[in-house]
Design a protein around this motif. Structure first.
Motif, short mmCIF file in Angstrom:
data_model
loop_
_atom_site.label_atom_id
_atom_site.label_comp_id
_atom_site.label_asym_id
_atom_site.label_seq_id
_atom_site.Cartn_x
_atom_site.Cartn_y
_atom_site.Cartn_z
N VAL A 38 1.38 5.05 -7.32
CA VAL A 38 1.17 3.19 -5.86
C VAL A 38 1.69 3.84 -4.68
N MET A 39 0.45 3.87 -3.94
CA MET A 39 0.39 4.36 -2.55
C MET A 39 -0.24 3.39 -1.42
N GLU A 40 0.44 2.44 -0.58
CA GLU A 40 -0.31 1.58 0.68
C GLU A 40 0.04 2.10 1.45
N PHE A 41 -0.62 1.53 2.85
CA PHE A 41 -0.51 2.11 4.20
C PHE A 41 -1.02 1.24 5.04
N THR A 42 -0.38 0.63 6.16
CA THR A 42 -1.59 -0.32 7.11
C THR A 42 -0.95 0.75 8.19
N SER A 69 0.58 2.59 14.61
CA SER A 69 1.36 2.37 14.41
C SER A 69 1.07 2.90 12.65
N PHE A 70 1.60 3.15 12.20
CA PHE A 70 2.46 3.42 10.59
C PHE A 70 3.14 3.04 9.81
N ASN A 71 2.66 2.19 8.73
CA ASN A 71 4.30 1.56 7.49
C ASN A 71 3.01 2.04 5.95
N ILE A 72 3.83 2.61 5.16
CA ILE A 72 3.43 3.20 3.96
C ILE A 72 4.51 2.86 2.97
N LYS A 73 3.89 2.52 1.82
CA LYS A 73 4.98 2.58 1.13
C LYS A 73 4.19 3.17 -0.49
N SER A 74 5.48 3.88 -1.23
CA SER A 74 4.55 5.10 -2.25
C SER A 74 5.58 5.11 -2.96
N VAL A 124 -2.68 17.44 8.22
CA VAL A 124 -1.63 17.07 8.07
C VAL A 124 -0.84 16.22 8.66
N LEU A 125 -1.17 14.94 9.28
CA LEU A 125 -0.23 14.23 10.60
C LEU A 125 1.17 13.97 9.86
N ALA A 126 1.48 13.47 8.94
CA ALA A 126 2.61 13.35 8.44
C ALA A 126 3.25 13.33 7.11
N THR A 127 4.25 14.26 6.66
CA THR A 127 4.95 13.66 5.27
C THR A 127 5.77 12.77 4.90
N GLY A 128 6.07 12.10 3.94
CA GLY A 128 7.62 11.40 3.65
C GLY A 128 7.90 11.38 2.27
N ASN A 129 9.19 10.58 1.97
CA ASN A 129 9.48 10.30 0.59
C ASN A 129 9.62 8.82 -0.33
N ARG A 130 9.15 8.78 -1.85
CA ARG A 130 8.91 7.29 -1.85
C ARG A 130 10.01 6.35 -1.45
N TYR A 163 -8.35 8.17 8.21
CA TYR A 163 -6.60 9.21 7.58
C TYR A 163 -6.27 8.74 6.38
N THR A 164 -6.12 9.92 5.74
CA THR A 164 -6.17 9.38 4.69
C THR A 164 -4.82 9.76 3.53
N LEU A 165 -3.90 8.78 2.93
CA LEU A 165 -2.86 8.92 2.03
C LEU A 165 -3.08 9.83 1.29
N THR A 166 -2.73 10.63 0.70
CA THR A 166 -2.50 11.44 -1.08
C THR A 166 -1.34 11.75 -1.01
N VAL A 167 -1.06 11.88 -2.59
CA VAL A 167 -0.13 12.71 -2.66
C VAL A 167 0.71 14.17 -2.22
N GLN A 168 1.45 14.57 -2.14
CA GLN A 168 2.30 15.80 -1.35
C GLN A 168 2.50 16.64 -2.74
#
Length: 168
Positions: A38-42, A69-74, A124-130, A163-168
């Motif tokens: 599950v990955m989503e961002f606004t 502004s970015f909000n990410i859920k993963s 890569v612009l940013a990385t993060g945790n679940r 913008y592309t959200l993917t798994v690290q």
């Protein structure tokens, strides 16, 4: 005699019912749970995407803090990539240059110092945790800087940022 037989049958029934209550049975049910990725961002655009330069800003650049502004859920470690849809801006106007590259635009996660010059290759612009947006780093802003210099003619230039959200 009939009454005695009736009492004996009644007592036998009572012992049978009470005796049955002492038995118990166990069973095991194995269940499987399948959790999908599950990955989503606004994205929220915090500033006008139209930039009009003053003469001083052609060389030094025009910076917009907190442009997006970015909000990410993963439920996985993630990375957010940024690129341009095309290698060059689309240009319109009598004196517009058809070759202004996407690298005129630089982006950076707010609070960091090294701008990423846009190209049609994902970077890569940013990385993060679940986790959701309450997890540190899953909500952040991006700054944008446009530095065209004096190499391109006057006109209207457009470029799509991807913008592309993917798994690290």
């Amino acid at each position: 005699m009939k009454k005695t037989s009736l009492y004996i049958i009644s007592l036998l029934c009572l012992f049978s019912v009470n005796g049955m209550a002492q038995y118990s049975f166990n069973g095991t049910i194995n269940s499987a749970i399948s959790i999908q990725s599950v990955m989503e961002f606004t994205i929220t655009n915090n500033a006008s995407p139209a930039i009009t330069f003053t003469s001083a800003q052609y060389g030094s650049g025009y910076t917009i803090s907190n442009f997006n502004s970015f909000n990410i859920k993963s439920n996985q470690l993630w990375k957010l990539g940024v690129s341009s849809a095309t290698p060059n801006f689309s240009a319109s106007g009598t004196y517009a240059s058809a070759n202004m590259p996407a690298s005129v635009i630089g982006v950076v996660k707010s609070g960091q110092s090294s701008y990423i010059q846009l190209s049609s290759t994902d970077q890569v612009l940013a990385t993060g945790n679940r986790g959701n947006t309450s997890v540190s780093g899953n909500s952040f802003n991006m700054d944008l800087k446009a530095t065209p210099g004096y190499n391109y003619g006057p006109g209207i230039y457009n470029l799509s940022i991807v913008y592309t959200l993917t798994v690290q």
